[in-house]
Scaffold this motif. Sequence first.
Motif, PDB file in Angstrom:
ATOM      1  N   ALA A  42       3.912  -3.217 -12.259  1.00 21.91           N
ATOM      2  CA  ALA A  42       2.450  -3.116 -12.237  1.00 21.91           C
ATOM      3  C   ALA A  42       2.031  -1.695 -12.618  1.00 21.91           C
ATOM      4  O   ALA A  42       2.681  -0.710 -12.250  1.00 21.91           O
ATOM      5  CB  ALA A  42       1.915  -3.463 -10.854  1.00 21.91           C
ATOM      6  N   SER A  44      -0.318   0.297 -11.629  1.00 19.51           N
ATOM      7  CA  SER A  44      -0.595   1.225 -10.531  1.00 19.51           C
ATOM      8  C   SER A  44       0.691   1.824  -9.966  1.00 19.51           C
ATOM      9  O   SER A  44       0.723   2.993  -9.549  1.00 19.51           O
ATOM     10  CB  SER A  44      -1.375   0.513  -9.424  1.00 19.51           C
ATOM     11  N   ILE A  45       1.750   1.025  -9.956  1.00 16.55           N
ATOM     12  CA  ILE A  45       3.019   1.506  -9.422  1.00 16.55           C
ATOM     13  C   ILE A  45       3.692   2.455 -10.407  1.00 16.55           C
ATOM     14  O   ILE A  45       4.261   3.483 -10.021  1.00 16.55           O
ATOM     15  CB  ILE A  45       3.938   0.319  -9.089  1.00 16.55           C
ATOM     16  N   ASN A 231       2.156  -8.196 -12.582  1.00 18.53           N
ATOM     17  CA  ASN A 231       1.015  -7.625 -11.874  1.00 18.53           C
ATOM     18  C   ASN A 231       0.349  -8.611 -10.928  1.00 18.53           C
ATOM     19  O   ASN A 231      -0.262  -8.211  -9.939  1.00 18.53           O
ATOM     20  CB  ASN A 231      -0.027  -7.110 -12.874  1.00 18.53           C
ATOM     21  N   VAL A 234       1.050  -8.380  -7.065  1.00 19.12           N
ATOM     22  CA  VAL A 234       0.328  -7.433  -6.214  1.00 19.12           C
ATOM     23  C   VAL A 234      -0.892  -8.106  -5.602  1.00 19.12           C
ATOM     24  O   VAL A 234      -1.129  -8.031  -4.384  1.00 19.12           O
ATOM     25  CB  VAL A 234      -0.086  -6.183  -7.017  1.00 19.12           C
ATOM     26  N   ASP A 235      -1.667  -8.806  -6.427  1.00 22.21           N
ATOM     27  CA  ASP A 235      -2.868  -9.490  -5.941  1.00 22.21           C
ATOM     28  C   ASP A 235      -2.499 -10.585  -4.944  1.00 22.21           C
ATOM     29  O   ASP A 235      -3.142 -10.726  -3.893  1.00 22.21           O
ATOM     30  CB  ASP A 235      -3.633 -10.081  -7.127  1.00 22.21           C
ATOM     31  N   GLN A 238      -1.212  -8.955  -1.518  1.00 20.89           N
ATOM     32  CA  GLN A 238      -2.281  -8.269  -0.776  1.00 20.89           C
ATOM     33  C   GLN A 238      -3.261  -9.263  -0.171  1.00 20.89           C
ATOM     34  O   GLN A 238      -3.715  -9.087   0.965  1.00 20.89           O
ATOM     35  CB  GLN A 238      -2.989  -7.285  -1.692  1.00 20.89           C
ATOM     36  N   ASP A 241      -1.589 -11.128   2.765  1.00 21.53           N
ATOM     37  CA  ASP A 241      -1.588 -10.233   3.916  1.00 21.53           C
ATOM     38  C   ASP A 241      -2.966 -10.163   4.588  1.00 21.53           C
ATOM     39  O   ASP A 241      -3.095 -10.312   5.807  1.00 21.53           O
ATOM     40  CB  ASP A 241      -1.163  -8.823   3.476  1.00 21.53           C
ATOM     41  N   SER A 276       6.890  -4.241  -7.809  1.00 25.86           N
ATOM     42  CA  SER A 276       5.468  -4.468  -7.557  1.00 25.86           C
ATOM     43  C   SER A 276       5.243  -5.115  -6.197  1.00 25.86           C
ATOM     44  O   SER A 276       4.350  -4.704  -5.440  1.00 25.86           O
ATOM     45  CB  SER A 276       4.874  -5.357  -8.656  1.00 25.86           C
ATOM     46  N   MET A 277       6.043  -6.124  -5.861  1.00 20.94           N
ATOM     47  CA  MET A 277       5.860  -6.842  -4.604  1.00 20.94           C
ATOM     48  C   MET A 277       6.158  -5.961  -3.392  1.00 20.94           C
ATOM     49  O   MET A 277       5.441  -5.990  -2.390  1.00 20.94           O
ATOM     50  CB  MET A 277       6.712  -8.109  -4.597  1.00 20.94           C
ATOM     51  N   ALA A 280       3.353  -3.330  -3.045  1.00 21.70           N
ATOM     52  CA  ALA A 280       2.076  -3.893  -2.614  1.00 21.70           C
ATOM     53  C   ALA A 280       2.055  -4.220  -1.131  1.00 21.70           C
ATOM     54  O   ALA A 280       1.007  -4.136  -0.481  1.00 21.70           O
ATOM     55  CB  ALA A 280       1.762  -5.153  -3.420  1.00 21.70           C
ATOM     56  N   SER A 281       3.193  -4.586  -0.571  1.00 20.83           N
ATOM     57  CA  SER A 281       3.224  -5.088   0.798  1.00 20.83           C
ATOM     58  C   SER A 281       3.944  -4.181   1.792  1.00 20.83           C
ATOM     59  O   SER A 281       3.710  -4.276   3.003  1.00 20.83           O
ATOM     60  CB  SER A 281       3.915  -6.457   0.827  1.00 20.83           C
TER      61      SER A 281
END
Length: 311
Positions: A42, A44-45, A231, A234-235, A238, A241, A276-277, A280-281
Amino acid sequence: MFYEFTDAGILKNIIRNKSIRKEDLTPVLERVRESLLRKNVAASIAEQVCADTCASLIGKQVDMLESLNKKINAVIRNSLARILSHAESFDLLMQIRAAKAKKIPYTITFVGVNGVGKSTSLSKVASWLLSNGFTVLIAACDTFRAGAVEQLRTHCQRLDVPLYERGYEKDPAKIAQEAILQARHQGIDVVLIDTAGRMQDNEPLMRALSNLVSLNSPDLVLFVGEALVGNDAVDQLQKFDSSLVNLDRRGKKRIIDGIVVSKFDTIDDKVGAILSMVFASGAPVLFIGCGQSYQDLQTPNIENLIDTLLS
């Protein structure tokens, strides 16, 4: 493994200035960023890894090209390792043995969006648990998808493990609760709870999932995500969660504990979804599904993943 991220022109600038400046690193970090994006990391990462690299290198003195490349490689690898290292500190077998010593079934709930292979991944984990000497009960809590119970029944027959099911149109939270009680009475070591696939924006289904998790307090909530998604992972993570936390009426504020990456054998070297995973978490990748058989389940090798990300 060693990768070339710089060249003689960049080195000359650094030697002339006696230390590494931010502008010297710009072309280097762009190459790093492009390499990560090509591997499905992703954006952002990739930016975060580059920012970490920049912060660690600015002001350092380097007098040889090889030395500079080694420093860059070391900093990038450390940045990636920090993100991916959660799995190395998570000992699932030890946790299950501890629960078994207390004569309490260890419970694992599998969650994720539609079509990612939750039931297949659950069955692979069941096979892995059996190979480690544990007894397993599978709970059929996908009461929405036609054929879901039958699919699990087939897996259970092949694995020779019991299935707890109550058909369709039942409350999945109650089915899970009953399955855990049965496992406790029968002395079964681990309960694997299958749930319906749901999109992360489907509030009614996310509310039902939050209720299942809140009511039963599983020892582990595993998110199953495809290696192909990039990507989107990530969505998905999140929002899963946030839904588990925000839709919980009992105030337990439970989140994703771990990740299973499915269909890893279909992506060649585009392994960025794992990074990414985890990013994100904050949850570790515990398993990687890499084939069609029940034995095609691996634990992640952090160094190999980093090599692939940078190759």
